[in-house]
Every structure is written in structure tokens, then in C-alpha cells.
Design a protein around this motif. Structure first.
Motif, PDB file in Angstrom:
ATOM      1  N   GLY A 184       0.816  -1.207   0.000  1.00 25.59           N
ATOM      2  CA  GLY A 184       0.000   0.000   0.000  1.00 25.59           C
ATOM      3  C   GLY A 184       0.848   1.254   0.000  1.00 25.59           C
ATOM      4  O   GLY A 184       1.950   1.290  -0.559  1.00 25.59           O
ATOM      5  N   ASP A 185       0.337   2.301   0.649  1.00 21.73           N
ATOM      6  CA  ASP A 185       1.032   3.591   0.722  1.00 21.73           C
ATOM      7  C   ASP A 185       1.164   3.979   2.191  1.00 21.73           C
ATOM      8  O   ASP A 185       0.309   4.686   2.749  1.00 21.73           O
ATOM      9  CB  ASP A 185       0.234   4.656  -0.044  1.00 21.73           C
ATOM     10  CG  ASP A 185       1.021   5.955  -0.205  1.00 21.73           C
ATOM     11  OD1 ASP A 185       1.973   6.168   0.566  1.00 21.73           O
ATOM     12  OD2 ASP A 185       0.659   6.739  -1.094  1.00 21.73           O
ATOM     13  N   PRO A 186       2.233   3.512   2.862  1.00 21.03           N
ATOM     14  CA  PRO A 186       2.347   3.691   4.319  1.00 21.03           C
ATOM     15  C   PRO A 186       2.359   5.150   4.780  1.00 21.03           C
ATOM     16  O   PRO A 186       1.658   5.491   5.739  1.00 21.03           O
ATOM     17  CB  PRO A 186       3.670   2.989   4.654  1.00 21.03           C
ATOM     18  CG  PRO A 186       3.881   2.031   3.543  1.00 21.03           C
ATOM     19  CD  PRO A 186       3.332   2.688   2.325  1.00 21.03           C
ATOM     20  N   GLY A 189      -1.011   6.618   4.261  1.00 21.99           N
ATOM     21  CA  GLY A 189      -1.931   5.994   5.213  1.00 21.99           C
ATOM     22  C   GLY A 189      -1.769   6.566   6.601  1.00 21.99           C
ATOM     23  O   GLY A 189      -2.752   6.792   7.321  1.00 21.99           O
ATOM     24  N   THR A 322      -2.132   1.236   9.189  1.00 19.40           N
ATOM     25  CA  THR A 322      -0.765   1.522   8.749  1.00 19.40           C
ATOM     26  C   THR A 322       0.236   1.062   9.805  1.00 19.40           C
ATOM     27  O   THR A 322       0.061   1.337  11.002  1.00 19.40           O
ATOM     28  CB  THR A 322      -0.569   3.027   8.477  1.00 19.40           C
ATOM     29  OG1 THR A 322      -1.499   3.444   7.475  1.00 19.40           O
ATOM     30  CG2 THR A 322       0.847   3.315   8.006  1.00 19.40           C
ATOM     31  N   ASN A 353      -1.609  -0.862   4.872  1.00 17.28           N
ATOM     32  CA  ASN A 353      -0.438  -0.069   4.498  1.00 17.28           C
ATOM     33  C   ASN A 353       0.721  -0.450   5.415  1.00 17.28           C
ATOM     34  O   ASN A 353       0.647  -0.254   6.637  1.00 17.28           O
ATOM     35  CB  ASN A 353      -0.741   1.430   4.634  1.00 17.28           C
ATOM     36  CG  ASN A 353      -1.934   1.862   3.812  1.00 17.28           C
ATOM     37  OD1 ASN A 353      -1.963   1.678   2.600  1.00 17.28           O
ATOM     38  ND2 ASN A 353      -2.947   2.418   4.481  1.00 17.28           N
TER      39      ASN A 353
END
Length: 806
Positions: A184-186, A189, A322, A353
């Protein structure tokens, strides 16, 4: 296949790869010996001083060596002057080999030699020569008297981890035990989360500090090198010696009958081993080198210091979306090992994430390597302290927060868990500990002069299977009550964990013999190669080799007496029939062929009057609960014995399912309101690690892990002098480890579990699971006691004093 293999029959071998869940014979055997808390079979030898450790082996004409260590952190050796040794009685020689001596030890499981070459100095304490004498005392005096001159470049050395952080670089993932990962997009997030926590945690360098120092007795028989040496992994250490000295496999034999602890420091060969081998060759005499405690700490391995960033994002109900775990650790220039702190972070809690990222700093300090529970032991300090702080921020019970974030699958790899008992461990541990009585408000319980607090943390340690082999031999032995014994051979070691005992239980269970009818032979490279002790893989891996070798013997005996493998029962030295066998389609076809063959024989006999010969095989009748003495059956074989091997290899299960042991640690502490002194009042741990082979040794391993956690939380820390790289506390007087006065009564709960994906015994590693999270439970209890969060470990009283409640 060699020509010899094509001429001689190969040893019958039961082979298995874990490509699917498998059943276990332990569910069918009669004695139920596996799991029982029997005493150690080698216990009497150890307490009476009869167990031979490497430094206690003596050969005729033996001499002694003492390593000489560098006194600078960086530079070159210019000259070694031995003239000062001429007047010391008993001195034989100063042995040097700038090219082949080991600069530092090797990591576990590696097959190549560690870095060689000692004329260039990379750290204070690096071995550069060895003084050989007729006595240990003379060699020690000579080593202190030897004069070494250097080109000193210490001013250019990297000695301060914090100052070197801007120079952190990428790690070598191919040579590490973990990899960077992003899902994902840490960062986005984290930014979008309703609730966030973002902290840096610092853990110090630590020393493995095994009770037995590193020691090697080396001698040569013509061109063959024999080494009695203190190693955890014999097979790979043998290959390291071969590579270091350019020898072939028939020229090297390593023997480690008993190892007095290692905790990772003896996974690979250390400098004393090759120095002893070279000196023994030069002098044509056996050479014993035993490291001093200071040398063990200065020239073997340390657990790396770390800086870890933990960032968690969640909603207002505590549901995590996250998880970020970034780590910087340290090592010598050119060395690839890095501390895999985020091994369990990848699967412990939910969160779409995710990021795990590793970097490394090069420093001129003793080699960083594996120390008990490498990765999780310090990584879970950061993760579990962060989870406790998040629970406090959300005003949610720490157990409830973890329960809400229980993942259905491994959130990083999207694969199922083979088993996952974290919630069960937390619930059983909480009940035993009395968690429901806890006051969640920090600094709210004062008893006399002591603030009281409680804390908990989850534990997790990944489970692995390594290739391993063993040989099992049944042979007639009239000195035994049942007239037969089993001899088990594997180069697996016992480092104090109980290998001799649990493997004896495995063999005794499958072969239906008492424990005292098992002769366990370990720790010799002439035996079949096994995983060795380390990473909590030994019992599962080497034990599976023992299991399969004994199962092969069962199969051979079943064929001998006319039973199927699933209907033979070995119990108390007797062979019996148990249950009914249901023919498979293939077996039914074979039986049909046999029937046709028998009908043909009868027709020939009737028509010709000539009887066709019958196989010269004794008929065994099991129809009326008849049994036969195992000793009598074994006596019918050539030389009155039969042998078989077992071989286990990892398979698809290791990738298709996340395998891990889980647990939960609970701690109660008291913190003195004036001095800040911390006392552990009690600890409870609940752990699930598959089937338990021996409840007593498993519980002992958990005790050890929890004690390790006490040390990590409150006292253990290598202090490097930032001026010259010297270790300031290089002995057990100043490097503090927990002693009896520091350790309260510990409670251990072994949560029942069966995992058919792991190995044919359904077991997992347990000792390192107990240490994972133990220090965090103590740190969280300290916060509950006095309301102070410490992010720089260990938690010493100076870090509390100025923030203590009034």
C-alpha cells in the motif's frame, strides 16, 4: 552417484519434504513418552563434571595457546616483537599467519570461511597472533608481554553509532535473514489516519555471554585435522574450516559433544579455531586455545545496536491501517549481517499499508551477528511498547487492542497461518496473571516506598525447518533388560537446551523402548549432517531426521514380520499388531498378482508333483494377539543389527503458510519512589509452539527467554569507548546479566497446539519465542508504575529519576 554407491547397497532412507500437512506417529504409538517432563538423560554427567566440554579434552603432548588482541580500533600491524618472551619459562613460539588467521567469526549457516587476514586492524580486540606454551599460565603471561607496534589510524575509525547515522546505507538483502517490504502507501496511510503514533526506539549492543567460553583443541593425524571445538552448527562450521584452510571434507572432523551455551555466538567458527589448527600443524602437537572472557566479548559477536522507527496509524476504535518499521543497525565494514528487527512485524497485526525498511551503519566495533532471537528480541521491544502506548492513547485495554487487530491472514504475503494462537496465549496468560485486577491508570498504586505497575506484550517468533539427517541402528545388547538398544547418530549439538533428552524421547517413542535403551550420539561431523542448534530450528529439524530414521526402522521391521507399517506396534521391546490396514488400489492390485502367482504354483505342483520352492522366510502369527520380542527379530539380521537413515527437507509449506510460534508475557514491577530502582515482582508467560516434546525442558527454555527479557529491559548493554573502540565492560562483573536476585518466580503456561504443516512431529521452536516481547512487557509495566515512557534501552534508574511522580 559414485562408483561405490553403484556397487554397495545404499542405506535405507526415509525421506520427507514438507509439501503438505502430514500426520504424526506420536498419535499412534503406545508409550506416550513424548511430552512427558522426564529429567535430562545427560543431567548426572553434567552435575558430576563428567560431561566432556571442548576445553576439558586432553591429548598427549598437548600445548596451550592464548590469543593476542589488537589495542587499536583501526590501522595496520607493523611489527610483532617476541624478544620479551625469551625469559618466560615454558614459552614455545609466537604463531602468526597474517593471511589465514580469522579477522572475525562467521555467521550461522554460512559455508564459506569468515573474513581472513589480520595485518589490517578493523576493531579493538581483533586477534592478530597466538602465543604457544607448555602451560596455560605461561601462554597467558607471554600474550600480555608480547610487544606489537601499529600504524594507528584510530582517528579515522567510526566509533559512534549516533554520529554515523547520516552515513547509513542499504543492506545486502540477499545475505540477510529478512527483506525490505512495502504494501500500500504507508506514509499517506499514516497521514490520513484518525490516530497516529510515531516514535524512535534505541536498543544497545549486547553480548551473547555463554557460560562456556569459546575453545578449540586442534591436532593433526597426518593430513587430517581433528578439532574438539565449541560450535552450535557442526556441518556448516566444518565447511567453513575446509574453506579457511583449503582442505577437503575427508580432511576435517569437528567434535562438539557438549556445548555450554552459545546464544548465537558459536553458530560459526571463531578466531581461536583456525589459530589452533595452524599452530598445531606448525608444531606437530595438539594445541588448545580457550578464549578469556574479555576475548569472548571483544572478538566473537555482539547483537547490533539499533535505532527503530515505529509508526502506527489507526481509526478511533484502534483498528490499524498503517504499520511502519524502519531500522538502522551496525556492523563491521564489508560485513553483510543486519539485525532483522521486523521479522514478526510483517504478520503480527493487521494493516493494509505497511513498510519494513533496513539500513546499516559501518562501525569499527566487534562483529554484529545473531544473538538469541535475532530480530524479534529487540524488534518486539519497539513494536510492543508502541502498541502499549497506542492503547493508552486510545484508552483501550492492551489485550483488547491486540484482539481488534488480529489478522485473518498474513497481511504482508496474503497467505494463511498454519496455526495462530496469540489470542489464546493472551487469554490464558491474563487469567493466570490476574490481569483483570490491573489498574490501567499510571502511577496510581504506591505500596510503602514502591510504585507498583503491570504490563503485557505479545510474543512471536517465526518457525523454520532446515535440512537434517540422522541414522538409527537397532542392535542386540544383552546388557539391556530387553536385550536390544537403539543407537542414534546425528551431528546435531546440545547447547544446554536438552537435545540429548528430547531426541531420546522421540526415538524411544517410535521404537517402543525405554529411555535407557537409547544411546544418543551427537556433535560429531562424522555423523549424518543436521541443522545444528540455532534459530529455534534444532528440535524440529534434527528431531525430524531422528523421527524419520526410526520410522524407516519400523517400516523395515513391519516388512520383516509381515505387517503393514500402519499396523505394527512397538511397545516395551515387543512387536505387536494393532488395528486393521485398508488396502489402497495399488496394494489391492499387488495382492491380486500374489494370489494369481500362488494359484499358478498350486497348479504346477498338482500337475508335475514337483513343489516349487517357497521363500525361506519365517512366518509370524499375530492372529491371536501374539507378540514377538524385538531383540529376537533383530538377532535374525546380519551382525544382529539393522540401520536406517532419515532425511527431512523444507518444502512448499514454508511458503504456502505463515508458520510461527506465539505467546504473551505479563510482568509486575516495583519502582522505588526515591531512587528509581526497578524490581521485577513476578512474570507469567503463555506460549504456543506446536506439540511439546518435553514439558520440563520446554518450560526451562521459556524461563531462559523470560530471564533474557529481564536483562534486555533493565541492564544489558555493551559500552564502547567512543575514543578508541575498546569495550569498557568486557567481563561478567561489569556487563550485567540477570542473577538469582534479579529474577522472581516465573510462571509458564504451555498452550496446547498441533501444527501438521511444520514437520512430522508437529513441533515448533519455543525458547526464542519467550524472549520476544518479554522486555517490552517489563517496560510497559514500568510505565504503568510511574507514568514514564523510556525509548532508550535498557531502562536504568537515571532515565526515570527526573520524571518520577512526586
Amino acid at each position: 552417484m559414485s562408483l561405490l554407491d553403484s556397487v554397495l547397497p545404499s542405506e535405507p532412507t526415509k525421506k520427507m519434504m514438507m509439501n503438505e500437512p502430514v500426520g504424526s506417529l506420536f498419535s499412534e504409538t503406545a508409550s506416550n513418552l513424548v511430552g512427558k517432563p522426564i529429567n535430562r538423560v545427560d543431567g548426572s554427567l553434567k552435575v558430576s563434571g563428567q560431561a566432556p566440554y571442548s576445553a576439558e579434552i586432553h591429548r598427549d603432548n598437548q600445548v596451550y595457546g592464548v590469543l593476542v588482541s589488537a589495542k587499536i580500533a583501526k590501522g595496520q600491524v607493523e611489527n610483532i616483537d617476541s624478544s620479551a618472551l625469551e625469559d618466560i619459562p615454558g614459552i614455545i613460539k609466537v604463531v602468526t599467519d597474517p593471511k589465514q588467521f580469522l579477522r572475525n567469526p562467521q555467521q550461522g549457516g554460512e559455508t564459506k570461511a569468515p573474513t581472513q587476514g589480520v595485518s589490517e586492524i578493523f576493531y579493538h580486540g581483533q586477534p592478530i597472533a597466538v602465543v604457544i606454551a607448555e602451560t596455560f599460565e605461561a601462554a597467558t603471561e607471554g600474550a600480555h608481554a608480547l610487544k606489537v607496534s601499529y600504524k594507528d589510524e584510530t582517528e579515522q575509525a567510526a566509533l559512534n553509532f549516533t554520529k554515523e547515522l547520516p552515513n547509513a546505507h542499504e543492506v545486502n538483502e540477499k545475505k540477510g535473514s529478512d527483506k525490505n517490504a512495502v504494501n500500500g502507501d504507508p506514509e499517506q496511510g499514516l497521514a490520513d489516519s484518525e490516530v497516529t503514533l510515531d516514535r524512535f526506539y534505541h536498543t544497545p549492543s549486547q553480548s551473547n555471554s555463554p557460560m562456556e567460553p569459546h575453545a578449540t583443541l586442534a591436532y593433526w593425524e597426518e593430513d587430517k585435522l581433528i578439532m574438539y571445538t565449541s560450535n552450535q552448527m557442526i556441518a556448516s562450521c566444518k565447511q567453513q574450516v575446509m574453506d579457511a584452510l583449503d582442505l577437503n571434507k575427508d580432511q576435517v572432523q569437528l567434535i562438539s559433544y557438549y556445548v555450554g551455551g552459545g546464544f548465537g555466538s558459536k553458530l560459526g567458527i571463531a578466531p581461536e579455531s583456525i589459530a589452533a589448527a595452524i599452530a598445531a600443524k606448525e608444531l606437530d602437537r595438539p594445541v588448545l586455545i580457550c578464549m578469556a572472557r574479555s576475548q569472548v566479548m571483544e572478538a566473537t559477536v555482539r547483537r547490533s545496536n539499533t535505532r527503530q522507527r515505529i509508526a502506527i496509524g489507526c481509526d478511533k476504535d484502534g483498528i490499524i491501517n498503517t504499520m511502519i518499521h524502519d531500522t538502522v543497525s551496525s556492523n563491521l565494514p564489508g560485513e553483510a549481517f543486519f539485525e532483522p528487527t521486523a521479522l514478526s512485524t510483517k504478520y503480527l497485526y493487521r494493516g493494509e499499508n505497511r513498510r519494513v525498511n533496513y539500513e546499516q551503519v559501518d562501525v569499527n566495533q566487534v562483529l554484529s551477528g545473531s544473538m538469541r532471537a535475532p530480530g524479534e528480541a529487540v524488534g518486539m521491544i519497539a513494536v510492543e511498547c508502541a502498541m502499549d502506548e497506542l492503547a493508552s492513547q486510545l484508552n483501550i485495554d492492551p489485550i483488547e487492542l491486540r484482539r481488534r487487530n488480529e489478522p485473518e491472514k498474513d497481511p504482508t504475503q496474503d497467505i494463511p497461518f498454519s496455526t495462530r494462537q496469540l489470542i489464546a496465549c493472551m487469554e490464558q496468560g491474563a487469567k493466570q496473571f490476574g490481569w483483570e485486577k490491573r489498574n490501567p491508570k499510571p502511577a496510581s498504586q504506591l505500596e510503602g516506598d514502591w510504585w507498583i505497575g503491570t504490563g503485557m506484550a505479545a510474543s512471536a517468533r517465526g518457525n523454520q525447518l532446515k535440512p537434517s539427517e540422522a541414522r538409527a541402528t537397532l542392535q542386540v545388547d544383552e546388557t539391556k533388560d530387553l536385550g536390544v538398544k537403539a543407537v542414534i547418530e546425528t551431528d546435531m549439538t546440545d547447547i544446554g537446551t536438552g537435545s540429548y533428552t528430547v531426541f531420546s524421547q522421540v526415538a524411544a517413542e517410535i521404537l517402543g523402548l525405554p529411555i535407557d535403551h537409547i544411546e544418543m550420539k551427537l556433535g560429531d561431523s562424522s555423523f549424518p549432517p543436521a541443522s545444528g542448534s540455532g534459530g529455534s530450528v534444532g528440535a524440529a529439524s534434527a528431531g525430524s531426521g531422528v523421527y524419520l530414521a526410526c520410522e524407516q526402522l519400523r517400516d523395515m521391521l513391519a516388512e520383516k514380520v509381515g505387517l503393514y507399517p500402519d499396523t505394527i506396534q512397538l511397545d516395551k521391546g515387543q512387536i505387536k499388531r494393532s488395528g486393521e490396514h485398508h488396502l489402497s488400489n495399488t496394494e489391492a492390485a499387488v495382492e491380486a498378482v500374489k494370489d494369481k502367482t500362488e494359484g499358478f504354483k498350486q497348479k504346477v505342483n498338482k500337475k508335475t508333483g514337483i513343489a516349487l520352492p517357497e521363500p525361506a522366510t519365517r512366518v509370524y502369527d499375530f492372529s491371536n494377539f501374539q507378540s514377538y520380542a524385538l531383540a529376537d527379530i533383530v538377532s535374525e539380521y546380519d551382525e544382529q543389527k539393522l540401520s536406517a537413515k532419515g532425511q527431512i527437507k523444507p518444502g512448499k509449506n514454508g511458503k504456502s503458510h505463515r508458520q510461527s510460534s506465539f505467546g504473551a508475557n505479563f510482568a509486575e514491577v516495583a519502582v522505588h519512589k526515591v531512587t528509581g530502582e526497578i524490581r521485577i515482582k513476578r512474570m507469567t508467560g503463555a506460549f504456543a509452539a506446536g506439540r511439546i516434546l518435553n514439558h520440563k525442558t520446554a518450560t526451562s527454555q521459556c524461563y531462559g527467554g523470560m530471564v533474557f527479557g529481564i536483562g534486555s529491559a533493565l541492564m544489558e548493554e555493551i559500552i564502547h569507548d567512543k575514543r578508541d573502540g575498546r569495550i569498557c565492560n568486557h567481563d561478567l562483573a561489569e556487563y550485567h546479566v540477570p542473577v538469582n536476585a534479579d529474577v522472581p518466580q516465573l510462571e509458564v503456561i504451555l498452550v496446547e497446539e498441533d501444527d501438521p504443516y511444520t514437520n512430522p512431529m508437529h513441533i515448533k521452536g519455543i525458547g526464542e519465542t519467550a524472549i520476544s516481547g518479554a522486555a517490552a512487557a517489563i517496560a510497559n509495566a514500568v510505565y504503568n508504575a510511574v507514568g514514564v515512557r523510556v525509548y532508550d534501552f535498557p531502562i536504568t534508574l537515571d532515565k526515570l529519576l527526573y520524571e518520577m511522580p512526586e
